[in-house]
Design a protein around this motif. Structure first.
Motif, PDB file in Angstrom:
ATOM      1  N   THR A 181     -62.713 -57.517 -71.332  1.00  0.00           N
ATOM      2  CA  THR A 181     -61.912 -57.278 -72.537  1.00  0.00           C
ATOM      3  C   THR A 181     -61.524 -58.569 -73.260  1.00  0.00           C
ATOM      4  O   THR A 181     -60.845 -58.522 -74.277  1.00  0.00           O
ATOM      5  CB  THR A 181     -60.623 -56.508 -72.186  1.00  0.00           C
ATOM      6  N   TRP A 182     -61.978 -59.710 -72.734  1.00  0.00           N
ATOM      7  CA  TRP A 182     -61.580 -61.002 -73.273  1.00  0.00           C
ATOM      8  C   TRP A 182     -61.893 -61.178 -74.751  1.00  0.00           C
ATOM      9  O   TRP A 182     -61.023 -61.536 -75.547  1.00  0.00           O
ATOM     10  CB  TRP A 182     -62.206 -62.139 -72.469  1.00  0.00           C
ATOM     11  N   ASP A 183     -63.134 -60.944 -75.147  1.00  0.00           N
ATOM     12  CA  ASP A 183     -63.516 -61.178 -76.546  1.00  0.00           C
ATOM     13  C   ASP A 183     -62.686 -60.337 -77.501  1.00  0.00           C
ATOM     14  O   ASP A 183     -62.229 -60.830 -78.539  1.00  0.00           O
ATOM     15  CB  ASP A 183     -65.006 -60.916 -76.762  1.00  0.00           C
ATOM     16  N   SER A 184     -62.458 -59.102 -77.152  1.00  0.00           N
ATOM     17  CA  SER A 184     -61.660 -58.229 -78.002  1.00  0.00           C
ATOM     18  C   SER A 184     -60.214 -58.711 -78.080  1.00  0.00           C
ATOM     19  O   SER A 184     -59.628 -58.781 -79.173  1.00  0.00           O
ATOM     20  CB  SER A 184     -61.708 -56.797 -77.463  1.00  0.00           C
ATOM     21  N   ALA A 185     -59.634 -59.044 -76.940  1.00  0.00           N
ATOM     22  CA  ALA A 185     -58.243 -59.516 -76.912  1.00  0.00           C
ATOM     23  C   ALA A 185     -58.099 -60.817 -77.694  1.00  0.00           C
ATOM     24  O   ALA A 185     -57.130 -61.008 -78.444  1.00  0.00           O
ATOM     25  CB  ALA A 185     -57.784 -59.695 -75.467  1.00  0.00           C
ATOM     26  N   LYS A 186     -59.051 -61.707 -77.547  1.00  0.00           N
ATOM     27  CA  LYS A 186     -59.020 -62.995 -78.258  1.00  0.00           C
ATOM     28  C   LYS A 186     -59.105 -62.763 -79.764  1.00  0.00           C
ATOM     29  O   LYS A 186     -58.337 -63.355 -80.535  1.00  0.00           O
ATOM     30  CB  LYS A 186     -60.188 -63.857 -77.770  1.00  0.00           C
ATOM     31  N   GLN A 187     -60.023 -61.904 -80.210  1.00  0.00           N
ATOM     32  CA  GLN A 187     -60.156 -61.610 -81.630  1.00  0.00           C
ATOM     33  C   GLN A 187     -58.902 -60.940 -82.184  1.00  0.00           C
ATOM     34  O   GLN A 187     -58.510 -61.183 -83.330  1.00  0.00           O
ATOM     35  CB  GLN A 187     -61.398 -60.760 -81.895  1.00  0.00           C
ATOM     36  N   ASN A 188     -58.262 -60.101 -81.364  1.00  0.00           N
ATOM     37  CA  ASN A 188     -57.015 -59.457 -81.787  1.00  0.00           C
ATOM     38  C   ASN A 188     -55.920 -60.491 -82.021  1.00  0.00           C
ATOM     39  O   ASN A 188     -55.148 -60.382 -82.971  1.00  0.00           O
ATOM     40  CB  ASN A 188     -56.547 -58.431 -80.763  1.00  0.00           C
ATOM     41  N   VAL A 189     -55.845 -61.504 -81.150  1.00  0.00           N
ATOM     42  CA  VAL A 189     -54.849 -62.567 -81.307  1.00  0.00           C
ATOM     43  C   VAL A 189     -55.131 -63.351 -82.586  1.00  0.00           C
ATOM     44  O   VAL A 189     -54.217 -63.630 -83.368  1.00  0.00           O
ATOM     45  CB  VAL A 189     -54.825 -63.509 -80.073  1.00  0.00           C
ATOM     46  N   ILE A 190     -56.374 -63.697 -82.810  1.00  0.00           N
ATOM     47  CA  ILE A 190     -56.737 -64.474 -84.000  1.00  0.00           C
ATOM     48  C   ILE A 190     -56.438 -63.680 -85.276  1.00  0.00           C
ATOM     49  O   ILE A 190     -55.856 -64.214 -86.224  1.00  0.00           O
ATOM     50  CB  ILE A 190     -58.210 -64.913 -83.935  1.00  0.00           C
ATOM     51  N   ALA A 191     -56.787 -62.414 -85.293  1.00  0.00           N
ATOM     52  CA  ALA A 191     -56.523 -61.575 -86.469  1.00  0.00           C
ATOM     53  C   ALA A 191     -55.014 -61.416 -86.688  1.00  0.00           C
ATOM     54  O   ALA A 191     -54.534 -61.477 -87.826  1.00  0.00           O
ATOM     55  CB  ALA A 191     -57.183 -60.206 -86.304  1.00  0.00           C
ATOM     56  N   SER A 192     -54.280 -61.247 -85.607  1.00  0.00           N
ATOM     57  CA  SER A 192     -52.834 -61.104 -85.714  1.00  0.00           C
ATOM     58  C   SER A 192     -52.191 -62.400 -86.199  1.00  0.00           C
ATOM     59  O   SER A 192     -51.240 -62.384 -86.978  1.00  0.00           O
ATOM     60  CB  SER A 192     -52.257 -60.682 -84.356  1.00  0.00           C
ATOM     61  N   TRP A 193     -52.728 -63.543 -85.751  1.00  0.00           N
ATOM     62  CA  TRP A 193     -52.233 -64.839 -86.216  1.00  0.00           C
ATOM     63  C   TRP A 193     -52.457 -64.978 -87.723  1.00  0.00           C
ATOM     64  O   TRP A 193     -51.568 -65.423 -88.444  1.00  0.00           O
ATOM     65  CB  TRP A 193     -52.924 -65.983 -85.472  1.00  0.00           C
ATOM     66  N   ASP A 194     -53.637 -64.600 -88.182  1.00  0.00           N
ATOM     67  CA  ASP A 194     -53.938 -64.676 -89.611  1.00  0.00           C
ATOM     68  C   ASP A 194     -52.947 -63.827 -90.412  1.00  0.00           C
ATOM     69  O   ASP A 194     -52.457 -64.245 -91.463  1.00  0.00           O
ATOM     70  CB  ASP A 194     -55.367 -64.228 -89.894  1.00  0.00           C
ATOM     71  N   LYS A 195     -52.651 -62.635 -89.899  1.00  0.00           N
ATOM     72  CA  LYS A 195     -51.697 -61.744 -90.563  1.00  0.00           C
ATOM     73  C   LYS A 195     -50.295 -62.360 -90.546  1.00  0.00           C
ATOM     74  O   LYS A 195     -49.584 -62.303 -91.552  1.00  0.00           O
ATOM     75  CB  LYS A 195     -51.687 -60.385 -89.861  1.00  0.00           C
ATOM     76  N   LEU A 196     -49.914 -62.969 -89.432  1.00  0.00           N
ATOM     77  CA  LEU A 196     -48.608 -63.613 -89.324  1.00  0.00           C
ATOM     78  C   LEU A 196     -48.484 -64.758 -90.326  1.00  0.00           C
ATOM     79  O   LEU A 196     -47.483 -64.886 -91.023  1.00  0.00           O
ATOM     80  CB  LEU A 196     -48.372 -64.113 -87.891  1.00  0.00           C
ATOM     81  N   GLN A 197     -49.512 -65.578 -90.406  1.00  0.00           N
ATOM     82  CA  GLN A 197     -49.487 -66.693 -91.365  1.00  0.00           C
ATOM     83  C   GLN A 197     -49.379 -66.182 -92.793  1.00  0.00           C
ATOM     84  O   GLN A 197     -48.592 -66.712 -93.581  1.00  0.00           O
ATOM     85  CB  GLN A 197     -50.751 -67.533 -91.226  1.00  0.00           C
ATOM     86  N   ALA A 198     -50.161 -65.181 -93.128  1.00  0.00           N
ATOM     87  CA  ALA A 198     -50.121 -64.622 -94.484  1.00  0.00           C
ATOM     88  C   ALA A 198     -48.729 -64.055 -94.789  1.00  0.00           C
ATOM     89  O   ALA A 198     -48.190 -64.269 -95.887  1.00  0.00           O
ATOM     90  CB  ALA A 198     -51.188 -63.545 -94.646  1.00  0.00           C
ATOM     91  N   SER A 199     -48.143 -63.388 -93.813  1.00  0.00           N
ATOM     92  CA  SER A 199     -46.803 -62.827 -93.997  1.00  0.00           C
ATOM     93  C   SER A 199     -45.770 -63.929 -94.178  1.00  0.00           C
ATOM     94  O   SER A 199     -44.853 -63.812 -95.001  1.00  0.00           O
ATOM     95  CB  SER A 199     -46.414 -61.969 -92.794  1.00  0.00           C
ATOM     96  N   TYR A 200     -45.928 -64.992 -93.420  1.00  0.00           N
ATOM     97  CA  TYR A 200     -44.995 -66.117 -93.536  1.00  0.00           C
ATOM     98  C   TYR A 200     -45.075 -66.732 -94.939  1.00  0.00           C
ATOM     99  O   TYR A 200     -44.047 -66.957 -95.589  1.00  0.00           O
ATOM    100  CB  TYR A 200     -45.299 -67.181 -92.481  1.00  0.00           C
TER     101      TYR A 200
END
Length: 151
Positions: A126-145
């Protein structure tokens, strides 16, 4: 992640802060020049963050701890920025769009923390999926900030 890129992002934040402080004590023409330099530092900071992710995006499960450490380091810097934003926020005086942006930021923070938690439980499968989820969530967090900061 190599130690150089781990230090680049926090050092860039310090550079931005010092640049902003320098603007306060300057004449109007000096402030314009300092403002331009601050914009350059901010752009460099964004590049450092992007490069930070670029350096770790390809990490395999064997480098899970390195990826997690990098994500936590970036998260700590973002937490400081978000805390400052919250400290300067007054809901009573905020417009509807500002309230919405701050709520979106809060949701994005919670989502990122949830994805980071799930990353800790990731297996080799599940590593690749979990890693991509973190990266996508980070992008969303930055955009929200940035959206919250702009309002």
């Amino acid at each position: 992640m190599n130690s150089k890129s781990a230090r680049t992002f926090p050092l860039s934040i310090i550079a931005v802060s010092l640049s902003i402080l320098a603007i306060v004590g300057c004449s109007k023409s000096d402030r314009h020049t300092a403002s331009e330099k601050t914009k350059e530092v901010v752009a460099d900071t964004k590049t450092a963050v992007t490069n930070g992710w670029d350096n770790v995006k390809s990490f395999t499960f064997d480098k899970k701890n390195d990826f997690t450490a990098s994500a936590k380091s970036m998260s700590a810097s973002m937490d400081a920025q978000v805390s400052e934003l919250h400290a300067n926020y007054s809901e009573a005086n905020a417009s509807a769009s500002r309230k919405a942006a701050m709520a979106e930021l809060k949701d994005s923070e919670a989502d990122y923390k949830q994805k980071m938690s799930a990353l800790g439980n990731a297996t080799a499968d599940t590593w690749d999926s979990a890693k991509q989820n973190v990266i996508a969530s980070w992008d969303k967090l930055q955009a929200s900030y940035y959206k919250a900061r702009a309002n």
